[in-house]
Scaffold this active site. Structure first.
Site, PDB file in Angstrom:
ATOM      1  N   ARG A 171      -4.503 -38.148  -3.122  1.00  0.00           N
ATOM      2  CA  ARG A 171      -5.546 -37.930  -4.137  1.00  0.00           C
ATOM      3  C   ARG A 171      -6.932 -38.281  -3.590  1.00  0.00           C
ATOM      4  O   ARG A 171      -7.777 -38.828  -4.288  1.00  0.00           O
ATOM      5  CB  ARG A 171      -5.252 -38.736  -5.409  1.00  0.00           C
ATOM      6  CG  ARG A 171      -3.942 -38.401  -6.092  1.00  0.00           C
ATOM      7  CD  ARG A 171      -3.893 -36.947  -6.556  1.00  0.00           C
ATOM      8  NE  ARG A 171      -2.572 -36.656  -7.113  1.00  0.00           N
ATOM      9  CZ  ARG A 171      -1.552 -36.164  -6.404  1.00  0.00           C
ATOM     10  NH1 ARG A 171      -1.715 -35.884  -5.123  1.00  0.00           N
ATOM     11  NH2 ARG A 171      -0.390 -35.930  -6.942  1.00  0.00           N
ATOM     12  N   SER A 250      -3.385 -36.554 -15.307  1.00  0.00           N
ATOM     13  CA  SER A 250      -2.950 -37.898 -14.911  1.00  0.00           C
ATOM     14  C   SER A 250      -4.166 -38.771 -14.654  1.00  0.00           C
ATOM     15  O   SER A 250      -5.020 -38.428 -13.829  1.00  0.00           O
ATOM     16  CB  SER A 250      -2.091 -37.823 -13.649  1.00  0.00           C
ATOM     17  OG  SER A 250      -0.955 -37.026 -13.872  1.00  0.00           O
ATOM     18  N   GLU A 346      -7.590 -41.818 -11.154  1.00  0.00           N
ATOM     19  CA  GLU A 346      -7.741 -40.573 -10.403  1.00  0.00           C
ATOM     20  C   GLU A 346      -9.103 -39.940 -10.620  1.00  0.00           C
ATOM     21  O   GLU A 346      -9.763 -39.529  -9.669  1.00  0.00           O
ATOM     22  CB  GLU A 346      -6.634 -39.579 -10.785  1.00  0.00           C
ATOM     23  CG  GLU A 346      -5.329 -39.797 -10.051  1.00  0.00           C
ATOM     24  CD  GLU A 346      -4.435 -38.568 -10.139  1.00  0.00           C
ATOM     25  OE1 GLU A 346      -4.959 -37.447 -10.227  1.00  0.00           O
ATOM     26  OE2 GLU A 346      -3.197 -38.734 -10.080  1.00  0.00           O
TER      27      GLU A 346
END
Length: 350
Positions: A171, A250, A346
């Site tokens: 990520r 998410s 995130e």
């Protein structure tokens, strides 16, 4: 203020509520719509905007706006999709950075070029995909990435970066890191992305939810379209549609821990969901950790934890960025207090 170049599309005092999937309130003093590399250069030639800080915005699916940005906001709307090359080893396909990611995945399948099906229904644009190194159901963008074009926000030059240059991590990429970390955050605008879809196609089926689908259906050799349909069904059952309930997908990264840390957590909580990684470390399911702390369905103000998936924070109607951040921090403290693990968000918080 100096005049706007006639070929640029610019909005002043523009609401950004429709430009972020959380639906959070914020106003851009200047919003420039980027439809080509030339638009970036025209914007840079403007006497005021050219020198001002920039905020690059794609689909707004990876951002939490807590205030009105002072930077000039660049909304990337470059379109286009084409096959660049076809060999015995791979298809190379190119997309404008403003194309919707899910539409790009569906289009490649329609053309008979599989390989992206595990990442179906991820919100956002193609241009944002390498920034975040998006991933789902056992596959990361980095595994399908070929190269990208980006315009330097200082020089106005278009540069092409290959896989190694983007420095992908979980990520993460060169585009998420600031200058102090040797990154390009706020320093460039991605305009085109090329993906490498390997031949012959091999399904990626190691993820628990996909293994469960194979068992339920008795289909242990699904084709790419079937995997795509399974992923879409799984995501729709778990995750809210941003068009209906504001969210950024998410919200926390799945933490990666050493084998020793994982065994320690398993000793205390045998049911913790975990996956072994090639380097011997373990990835823990952040959603399971949050759920275990009792957060599923809870709210702080008008920001809440989605009832079907604890990894997703949602806007229950009229939430502010501050409320989302307050909720996220409370979850982080709760998980740290119980498991000794610090969850990382995130999305970018501005």
């Amino acid at each position: 203020m100096s005049s706007v170049p006639s070929t640029l599309s610019v909005d002043q005092a523009a609401s950004l509520r429709d430009y972020n999937t959380f639906g959070l309130p914020a106003v851009a003093r200047t919003l420039v719509h980027i439809r080509s590399d030339a638009d970036v250069r025209r914007m840079l030639e403007h006497p005021e905007w050219g020198r001002a800080p920039k905020l690059v915005l794609g689909g707004g699916s990876n951002i939490v706006l807590t205030r009105d940005p002072q930077a000039v906001v660049l909304h990337v709307a470059v379109t286009g999709r084409r096959l660049v090359a076809e060999t015995d080893e791979a298809w190379i396909v190119e997309f404008g950075a403003g194309e919707r990611w899910h539409d790009a995945v569906a289009w490649t399948l329609d053309q008979g070029w599989p390989g992206l099906e595990n990442m179906a229904l991820i919100p956002g644009t193609v241009g944002a995909a390498p920034v975040q190194n998006i991933g789902a159901y056992g596959l990361e963008l980095a595994e399908r990435f070929h190269s990208l074009d980006a315009v330097d926000l200082i020089t106005g030059r278009t540069v092409t970066l290959d896989h190694a240059a983007c420095r992908f991590a979980y990520r993460d990429s060169l585009f998420k890191r600031d200058a102090a970390q040797g990154g390009l955050a706020g320093k460039s605008v991605i305009t085109r992305v090329r993906l490498r879809l390997p031949r012959p196609w091999q399904p990626v089926l190691g993820y628990l939810d996909l293994e469960r689908r194979m068992h339920e259906t008795g289909n242990h050799a699904p084709d790419a379209r079937t995997v795509f349909d399974w992923v879409c069904a799984i995501r729709r059952a778990k995750l809210p549609d941003p068009a209906l309930i504001g969210n950024a997908g998410s919200f926390f990264k799945n933490p990666v821990v050493s084998a020793e840390q994982c065994h320690d957590i398993i000793a205390r909580d045998p049911h913790v969901v975990h996956y072994v990684l090639p380097d011997g470390r373990f990835k823990l399911a952040a959603g399971w950790l949050i759920d275990a702390c009792g957060w599923k369905g809870k709210s702080i103000g008008r920001a809440g934890v989605y009832e079907r998936q604890a990894l997703v924070l949602v806007n229950r109607g009229g939430a502010t960025g501050a409320e989302v951040v307050t909720l996220a921090r409370a979850i982080q403290e709760s998980v740290y207090g119980r498991f000794g693990i610090r969850l990382e968000p995130e999305p970018v918080i501005l």
